[in-house]
Design a protein around this motif. Structure first.
Motif, PDB file in Angstrom:
ATOM      1  N   PHE A 130       6.431  14.164  -4.753  1.00  0.00           N
ATOM      2  CA  PHE A 130       5.621  12.966  -4.558  1.00  0.00           C
ATOM      3  C   PHE A 130       4.280  13.291  -3.932  1.00  0.00           C
ATOM      4  O   PHE A 130       3.254  12.762  -4.321  1.00  0.00           O
TER       5      PHE A 130
ATOM      6  N   PRO B 241       1.106   8.637  -6.182  1.00  0.00           N
ATOM      7  CA  PRO B 241       1.064   7.494  -7.074  1.00  0.00           C
ATOM      8  C   PRO B 241      -0.195   7.531  -7.897  1.00  0.00           C
ATOM      9  O   PRO B 241      -1.143   8.235  -7.558  1.00  0.00           O
TER      10      PRO B 241
ATOM     11  N   SER C 230      -3.014   2.654  -8.126  1.00  0.00           N
ATOM     12  CA  SER C 230      -1.905   1.990  -7.442  1.00  0.00           C
ATOM     13  C   SER C 230      -2.402   0.758  -6.698  1.00  0.00           C
ATOM     14  O   SER C 230      -3.255   0.849  -5.823  1.00  0.00           O
TER      15      SER C 230
ATOM     16  N   PRO D 257       3.664   1.593  -5.131  1.00  0.00           N
ATOM     17  CA  PRO D 257       4.222   2.836  -4.599  1.00  0.00           C
ATOM     18  C   PRO D 257       3.248   3.551  -3.676  1.00  0.00           C
ATOM     19  O   PRO D 257       2.037   3.519  -3.875  1.00  0.00           O
TER      20      PRO D 257
ATOM     21  N   MET E 182      11.398   7.436  -0.789  1.00  0.00           N
ATOM     22  CA  MET E 182      11.461   5.981  -0.774  1.00  0.00           C
ATOM     23  C   MET E 182      10.164   5.377  -1.301  1.00  0.00           C
ATOM     24  O   MET E 182      10.164   4.365  -2.017  1.00  0.00           O
TER      25      MET E 182
ATOM     26  N   THR F  53       8.225   6.591  -3.525  1.00  0.00           N
ATOM     27  CA  THR F  53       7.973   6.820  -4.946  1.00  0.00           C
ATOM     28  C   THR F  53       8.261   5.579  -5.780  1.00  0.00           C
ATOM     29  O   THR F  53       7.672   5.379  -6.837  1.00  0.00           O
ATOM     30  N   ASN F  54       9.198   4.737  -5.321  1.00  0.00           N
ATOM     31  CA  ASN F  54       9.613   3.575  -6.099  1.00  0.00           C
ATOM     32  C   ASN F  54       8.939   2.283  -5.649  1.00  0.00           C
ATOM     33  O   ASN F  54       9.110   1.242  -6.283  1.00  0.00           O
ATOM     34  N   GLY F  55       8.225   2.315  -4.570  1.00  0.00           N
ATOM     35  CA  GLY F  55       7.590   1.095  -4.095  1.00  0.00           C
ATOM     36  C   GLY F  55       7.107   1.255  -2.671  1.00  0.00           C
ATOM     37  O   GLY F  55       7.142   2.345  -2.106  1.00  0.00           O
TER      38      GLY F  55
END
Length: 569
Positions: free
Chosen positions: A269, A274, A278, A283, A411, A413-415
């Motif tokens: 990450f 992101p 973004s 993320p 964590m 990476t998804n939001g």
């Protein structure tokens, strides 16, 4: 200073090295790093010998001259000889980087060359293990004539920086001067050239020129690794590798096998980040409303499990903070780790890039505390600080901070970071804007001139600065301060509130007034053996940037506190 000596017990010639000044730990650090490097192209470290308050370093003796001395005496080297020496140095760097060590001062003066052209790297005094101590841009490391552009610009030295310095060293061997010039026009000119990556074009190098250009690419991600550099220097026909710009290599070694998956995800990450577009709340951010982000969600019990038994306390420090106390598994004591959500630094070494996360920042540990930080895609930051308490002086503080910060990256990476499960009560200071507690006339009366209010994360802090004074208002959650003997100062009343006023130990004269806003009992259990209740406190400080008696600042601080109290909910 270095002596040539004879080891009477083992019957061999050795070198003895001792610092001329006070021992700052450099000799022992060099010994620890060198002891783990058994490589034919690195000077071997045999031992350290204590001598009262200092240490002697015992290394192999090499009948050799430095590369710098050779060039000064004989002039620039032929390309074939420079290649032969360079391939050996690249092999040495490859071994160091494989162990997570960065040399940080590769230069002709730190290269020993024997009569038969055996080359060895020496002087590991400022080398660092990459996972425990990074400069984070706080200081320039290395020698100016051979420093990489990113280091000259304030970034931390990494493996790619060593590769650049290797190229600069070979450039000097062939061209007879540093790529940033001879230094005759002053160090600031060299510094500017280095930071801009404007090396002087080669004049003597022919077949070696493309290799030097690859090693000294301005972009760290474009440079070959040390292993690739060894192959490039060892054969005329080896192609120069090229990479997609923007991808960064990183060497990081973290303690604890349970962290392998987390670290792999975290590394992916940080490297990819992101997308640059973004949006707020996407993320790599703290969410659409950063003040709603839960700092305790950034603490992974799995990340701390290898070190001991953690206990999370969400009711300490600022509203953007969460504290976890860990009893070490070996029973040696306890460490405390705080996760703090903050806004962008006021004076960053490298400004954050909106839409993209930065690299993990690793400043050196200081005063028993090790900090790891990262700038997020929304330019907010996450700071993780671990300090030793209760006889835990030898705890792996930096590894713990690194583990906690690495644990939250997957964590993200998804939001965004999750929101708090429990809202703050209506009467909490969490709903108050700290900058609104003082008006311009009140701050001007103390500062002597008008100053702009600078809001901190969540509006839970505010700074007014005008030389020679600084005013701050910040919110905190503490154990009840009135009966606490560790809280130094006079117990007073300001309006209808209890308060404590006193000077603050600091590099600058400072006086603080701690105003108790409300007393409460946390909804969640607190650490066994600690105070079960908490107080929300508004802290008003006046700091002098010029030498003065700190008690002289308590009058202005009390006056400002008197203005704050009526505006509290």
């Amino acid at each position: 200073m270095v002596w040539r000596a004879f080891d009477l017990e083992l019957g061999r010639e050795v070198s003895l090295k001792r610092s001329l000044g006070a021992d700052t730990g450099q000799i022992r650090r060099e010994a620890r790093i060198g002891a783990g490097l058994l490589h034919p192209n690195v000077v071997t470290v045999f031992d350290t010998v204590p001598d009262r308050d200092s240490y002697w370093l015992v290394t192999e003796y090499l009948a050799a001259r430095t590369l710098e001395e050779i060039v000064e005496a004989e002039g620039p080297l032929p390309e074939t000889r420079a290649r032969r020496i360079g391939a050996q140095l690249a092999a040495a760097l490859g071994a160091m980087h494989g162990r997570g060590i960065v040399h940080r001062d590769v230069k002709p003066g730190n290269v020993l060359v024997t009569e038969d052209d055996v080359a060895k790297l020496t002087d590991l005094g400022i080398a660092r293990w990459t996972e425990v101590t990074r400069t984070g841009g706080a200081q320039l490391t290395g020698t100016l004539g051979y420093v990489a552009p990113e280091v000259a610009a304030g970034a931390e030295a990494e493996a790619a920086s060593d590769v650049f310095s290797l190229g600069a060293t070979l450039y000097a061997a062939v061209e007879g001067r540093s790529p940033w010039g001879s230094g005759e026009d002053g160090p600031f000119v060299q510094m500017r050239r280095a930071a801009e990556g404007r090396s002087i074009p080669v004049e003597r190098a022919k077949a070696l020129a493309p290799v030097l250009a690859a090693l000294m690419d301005r972009h760290p991600a474009e440079r070959p690794t040390a292993a690739e550099a060894e192959r490039l220097l060892g054969g005329e026909d080896v192609p120069v590798p090229r990479r997609r710009r923007g991808w960064r290599r990183r060497h990081a070694v973290l303690a604890g096998g349970a962290l392998v998956v987390v670290v792999a995800l975290a590394a992916w990450f940080v490297l990819s980040g992101p997308p640059a577009s973004s949006p707020a709340g996407g993320p790599g951010t703290l969410g659409a409303d950063p003040a709603e982000a839960d700092p305790c969600a950034a603490i992974s019990a799995n990340a701390l499990a290898p070190y001991g038994q953690p206990f999370v306390d969400p009711e300490v420090k600022n509203f953007g903070s969460c504290v976890v106390s860990t009893k070490l598994a070996d029973g040696t004591g306890q460490v405390q780790t705080s996760v703090d959500l903050t806004t962008a630094l006021r004076y960053p070494t490298r400004p954050p890039t909106p839409g993209r996360m930065g690299d993990i920042e690793r400043p050196d540990a200081r005063d028993g505390t090790c900090v790891r930080s990262i700038s997020l895609a929304d330019t907010n930051r996450i700071d993780v600080a671990t300090r030793s308490i209760e006889h835990a002086e030898n705890a792996p503080l930096c590894a713990i901070s690194e583990s906690v910060l690495s644990g939250v990256l997957p964590m993200l990476t998804n939001g965004p970071l999750p929101r708090r499960a429990r809202p703050f009560p209506p009467e909490s200071l969490a709903h108050v804007d700290a900058c609104g507690l003082l008006d311009a006339a009140e701050t001007t009366a103390v500062l002597g001139r008008k100053a702009r209010a600078e809001s901190e994360f969540g509006g839970w802090g505010c700074v007014w600065e005008a030389e020679p004074r600084v005013i701050t208002v910040r919110f905190s959650r503490e154990w009840p301060i009135e009966p606490d003997t560790e809280v130094i100062g006079d117990r007073i009343r300001i309006g209808d509130r209890n308060a404590v006023v006193g000077t603050v130990p600091d590099d600058r004269p400072t006086c603080a007034v701690q105003i108790v806003h409300r007393f409460y009992t946390p909804a969640l259990p607190v650490l066994r053996g600690t105070e079960p209740n908490r107080e929300e406190v508004a802290v008003v400080t006046v700091e002098g940037t010029a030498p003065a008696d700190a008690t002289q600042l308590c009058g202005p601080a009390r006056s400002l506190a008197g203005s704050v109290v009526p505006r509290l909910p």
